[in-house]
Motif scaffolding. Structure first.
Motif, PDB file in Angstrom:
ATOM      1  N   ASN A  63       0.808  -1.211   0.000  1.00 25.27           N
ATOM      2  CA  ASN A  63       0.000   0.000   0.000  1.00 25.27           C
ATOM      3  C   ASN A  63       0.848   1.270   0.000  1.00 25.27           C
ATOM      4  N   GLN A  64       2.184   1.132   0.128  1.00 23.84           N
ATOM      5  CA  GLN A  64       3.062   2.288   0.127  1.00 23.84           C
ATOM      6  C   GLN A  64       3.695   2.535  -1.239  1.00 23.84           C
ATOM      7  N   PHE A  65       3.238   1.813  -2.240  1.00 26.81           N
ATOM      8  CA  PHE A  65       3.792   1.967  -3.580  1.00 26.81           C
ATOM      9  C   PHE A  65       3.154   3.196  -4.238  1.00 26.81           C
ATOM     10  N   ASN A  66       3.729   4.374  -3.965  1.00 32.44           N
ATOM     11  CA  ASN A  66       3.174   5.624  -4.494  1.00 32.44           C
ATOM     12  C   ASN A  66       4.300   6.559  -4.938  1.00 32.44           C
ATOM     13  N   PRO A  67       4.962   6.290  -6.045  1.00 38.00           N
ATOM     14  CA  PRO A  67       6.042   7.169  -6.515  1.00 38.00           C
ATOM     15  C   PRO A  67       5.507   8.535  -6.878  1.00 38.00           C
ATOM     16  N   ASP A  68       6.356   9.607  -6.680  1.00 35.54           N
ATOM     17  CA  ASP A  68       5.902  10.969  -6.934  1.00 35.54           C
ATOM     18  C   ASP A  68       6.462  11.518  -8.244  1.00 35.54           C
ATOM     19  N   TYR A  69       6.845  10.637  -9.144  1.00 33.24           N
ATOM     20  CA  TYR A  69       7.354  11.072 -10.434  1.00 33.24           C
ATOM     21  C   TYR A  69       6.476  10.500 -11.534  1.00 33.24           C
ATOM     22  N   ILE A  70       6.519  11.160 -12.706  1.00 31.47           N
ATOM     23  CA  ILE A  70       5.666  10.743 -13.816  1.00 31.47           C
ATOM     24  C   ILE A  70       6.343   9.624 -14.589  1.00 31.47           C
ATOM     25  N   VAL A  71       5.659   8.513 -14.710  1.00 32.58           N
ATOM     26  CA  VAL A  71       6.163   7.377 -15.478  1.00 32.58           C
ATOM     27  C   VAL A  71       5.021   6.805 -16.300  1.00 32.58           C
ATOM     28  N   PRO A  72       5.332   6.155 -17.415  1.00 42.56           N
ATOM     29  CA  PRO A  72       4.270   5.494 -18.183  1.00 42.56           C
ATOM     30  C   PRO A  72       3.615   4.414 -17.335  1.00 42.56           C
ATOM     31  N   PRO A  73       2.312   4.288 -17.343  1.00 45.95           N
ATOM     32  CA  PRO A  73       1.625   3.274 -16.540  1.00 45.95           C
ATOM     33  C   PRO A  73       2.158   1.862 -16.797  1.00 45.95           C
ATOM     34  N   GLY A  74       2.522   1.593 -18.049  1.00 46.24           N
ATOM     35  CA  GLY A  74       3.023   0.260 -18.384  1.00 46.24           C
ATOM     36  C   GLY A  74       4.299  -0.086 -17.679  1.00 46.24           C
ATOM     37  N   ASP A  75       5.192   0.905 -17.482  1.00 50.48           N
ATOM     38  CA  ASP A  75       6.441   0.643 -16.759  1.00 50.48           C
ATOM     39  C   ASP A  75       6.170   0.262 -15.312  1.00 50.48           C
ATOM     40  N   THR A  76       5.274   1.020 -14.691  1.00 51.90           N
ATOM     41  CA  THR A  76       4.923   0.731 -13.299  1.00 51.90           C
ATOM     42  C   THR A  76       4.254  -0.632 -13.174  1.00 51.90           C
ATOM     43  N   LEU A  77       3.368  -0.927 -14.094  1.00 45.52           N
ATOM     44  CA  LEU A  77       2.683  -2.211 -14.077  1.00 45.52           C
ATOM     45  C   LEU A  77       3.669  -3.360 -14.245  1.00 45.52           C
ATOM     46  N   GLU A  78       4.627  -3.181 -15.134  1.00 50.39           N
ATOM     47  CA  GLU A  78       5.620  -4.227 -15.373  1.00 50.39           C
ATOM     48  C   GLU A  78       6.475  -4.459 -14.128  1.00 50.39           C
ATOM     49  N   PHE A 138      -3.554  -5.344  -6.697  1.00 54.96           N
ATOM     50  CA  PHE A 138      -2.286  -4.930  -6.108  1.00 54.96           C
ATOM     51  C   PHE A 138      -2.426  -4.134  -4.801  1.00 54.96           C
ATOM     52  N   GLY A 139      -3.628  -3.691  -4.490  1.00 60.33           N
ATOM     53  CA  GLY A 139      -3.808  -2.885  -3.293  1.00 60.33           C
ATOM     54  C   GLY A 139      -3.367  -1.441  -3.483  1.00 60.33           C
ATOM     55  N   VAL A 140      -3.113  -1.048  -4.724  1.00 58.45           N
ATOM     56  CA  VAL A 140      -2.722   0.329  -5.042  1.00 58.45           C
ATOM     57  C   VAL A 140      -3.972   1.051  -5.542  1.00 58.45           C
ATOM     58  N   GLU A 141      -4.312   2.169  -4.905  1.00 57.78           N
ATOM     59  CA  GLU A 141      -5.590   2.828  -5.174  1.00 57.78           C
ATOM     60  C   GLU A 141      -5.774   3.194  -6.647  1.00 57.78           C
ATOM     61  N   ALA A 142      -7.018   3.158  -7.079  1.00 55.09           N
ATOM     62  CA  ALA A 142      -7.347   3.466  -8.471  1.00 55.09           C
ATOM     63  C   ALA A 142      -6.938   4.892  -8.849  1.00 55.09           C
ATOM     64  N   ASP A 143      -7.021   5.811  -7.876  1.00 54.39           N
ATOM     65  CA  ASP A 143      -6.632   7.193  -8.152  1.00 54.39           C
ATOM     66  C   ASP A 143      -5.190   7.289  -8.634  1.00 54.39           C
ATOM     67  N   PHE A 144      -4.330   6.462  -8.042  1.00 57.82           N
ATOM     68  CA  PHE A 144      -2.927   6.469  -8.449  1.00 57.82           C
ATOM     69  C   PHE A 144      -2.797   6.074  -9.915  1.00 57.82           C
ATOM     70  N   TRP A 145      -3.486   5.001 -10.307  1.00 55.50           N
ATOM     71  CA  TRP A 145      -3.414   4.538 -11.689  1.00 55.50           C
ATOM     72  C   TRP A 145      -4.032   5.555 -12.658  1.00 55.50           C
ATOM     73  N   ASN A 146      -5.146   6.137 -12.233  1.00 55.18           N
ATOM     74  CA  ASN A 146      -5.797   7.146 -13.085  1.00 55.18           C
ATOM     75  C   ASN A 146      -4.902   8.371 -13.293  1.00 55.18           C
ATOM     76  N   ASN A 147      -4.250   8.814 -12.192  1.00 59.65           N
ATOM     77  CA  ASN A 147      -3.354   9.965 -12.296  1.00 59.65           C
ATOM     78  C   ASN A 147      -2.139   9.636 -13.155  1.00 59.65           C
ATOM     79  N   LEU A 148      -1.645   8.421 -12.983  1.00 62.86           N
ATOM     80  CA  LEU A 148      -0.490   7.983 -13.761  1.00 62.86           C
ATOM     81  C   LEU A 148      -0.824   7.997 -15.254  1.00 62.86           C
ATOM     82  N   GLU A 149      -1.999   7.475 -15.588  1.00 68.98           N
ATOM     83  CA  GLU A 149      -2.432   7.441 -16.986  1.00 68.98           C
ATOM     84  C   GLU A 149      -2.654   8.861 -17.523  1.00 68.98           C
TER      85      GLU A 149
END
Length: 363
Positions: A5-20, A66-77
């Motif tokens: 639940n602490q997986f929250n990087p503060d930098y912009i990365v492509p969602p696919g990289d984070t998912l991988e 993954f337990g990582v909030e949807a907001d994180f994924w939406n913001n990443l995208e």
């Protein structure tokens, strides 16, 4: 293992990289993730490669897995797609850098109209922001409506074709300055009546008459702004409309009170007599029926026709006679002298020019 639940990087990365990275962290295959989310392996692979967008629905499914909030994924995208759009926009702007050479950018920077940028792409962004457009194709659409008016006399002048960009800068600055003037709704009758009061300002200095002129006109719903002449524009005044709000723009091009006040009343004539759909630009050599009508309006409003005719018949154009006549009709002597010179009764080079007030822009 780190807390998922602490997986929250503060930098912009492509969602696919984070998912991988997460798949590797959880030792999970793409096929397994597809099974856990109810998505196809093809879609998961396309998200990783950046070919498919990560939708809000998929973000919720990843939250469960993954337990990582949807907001994180939406913001990443969202950030990623914005980054791609910005990169595409940057590439398009680089192809338009030559347009910078068509505009008086140095003049605009010197006068504080745009910021100076060493990077040409950033300077181009500054210019586009000044005009409130996204690209030069959009600029041509917006300003083409102004410069392609078939009724506009300025299209017939020699000055217009080579200086349209510089003129557009001047007009745009006038529009921006007019936004800062709080005007009442336009009242034609009130504006026409206000011209009687404005005539009394013709012998005052700019420090005195500009605030008075601006306030009087604003009460009648007209915005009056003064904008320095841009290089090569050769324009002394303009009338345009922003919706229901008429705008008069003046440049002090000829630097004397007779020219300045004639131009103002000429523009007032356009407002009172002519179409709201036409932008009127004033050059030395643009004459058509609209301009002639505005000229007549300015001449007769500044100096009553009957009074002027009687004065001309006396053929006394000495300094004291001009001053006395100016006092009689409540107008500046310089305005009377300018009219006499225009009509050929007095030559332009004359010692009487001291009757005129000269204007210049403060630093």
């Amino acid at each position: 293992m780190a807390n998922k639940n602490q997986f929250n990087p503060d930098y912009i990365v492509p969602p696919g990289d984070t998912l991988e990275e997460l798949l590797e962290h959880y030792d999970m295959t793409q096929a397994e993730l597809a099974e856990r989310t109810g998505r196809t392996p093809k879609l998961i692979n396309e998200i990783i490669k950046g070919k498919a967008a990560l939708t809000p629905e998929t973000a919720l499914q990843f939250e469960h897995v993954f337990g990582v909030e949807a907001d994180f994924w939406n913001n990443l995208e969202s950030n990623y797609r914005q980054m791609l759009a910005r990169k595409k926009n940057e590439d398009q702007l680089k192809e338009q850098l030559d347009f910078l050479n068509q505009f008086p950018v140095k003049f605009m920077v010197k006068n504080g109209w745009v910021k100076a940028e060493k990077d040409k792409t950033k300077q181009l962004k500054e210019l586009l922001s000044f005009f409130g457009v996204a690209s030069f194709s959009a600029w041509k659409e917006v300003w083409g409506e102004v410069f392609n008016q078939p009724e506009a006399a300025f299209r017939k002048t020699e000055a217009f074709p080579s200086n349209s960009e510089s003129i557009a800068v001047w007009l745009r600055k006038g529009e921006l300055e007019a936004r800062n003037i709080n005007c009442a709704p336009y009242d034609e009758k009130k504006f026409k009546e206000s011209l009687k009061e404005i005539r009394l300002l013709t012998d005052e200095d700019p420090e005195s008459f500009i605030p008075k002129l601006t306030e009087i006109c604003a009460k009648a719903g007209v915005a009056v702004v003064f904008v320095p002449e841009t290089p090569g524009s050769r324009v002394s005044g303009a009338t345009t409309w922003n919706g229901k709000k008429p705008i008069i723009i003046l440049s002090f091009r000829y630097k004397s009170n007779d020219h300045l006040w004639f131009t103002f009343f000429h523009e007032a004539g356009h407002i009172l007599k002519h179409s709201k759909k036409i932008t009127f630009l004033e050059f030395k050599d643009n004459i058509d029926e609209y301009e002639e009508e505005a000229d007549l309006f300015a001449s007769t409003t500044l100096i009553p026709a009957k009074k002027y005719s009687e004065f001309i018949k006396k053929r006394d154009f000495k300094e004291q006679a001009i001053i006395a006549f100016a006092e009689e009709v409540n107008i500046a002597p310089g305005v009377v002298l300018g009219r006499l010179q225009h009509d050929g009764h007095i030559p332009y080079p004359t010692r009487l020019n001291r009757l005129k007030r000269s204007y210049k822009w403060a630093n």
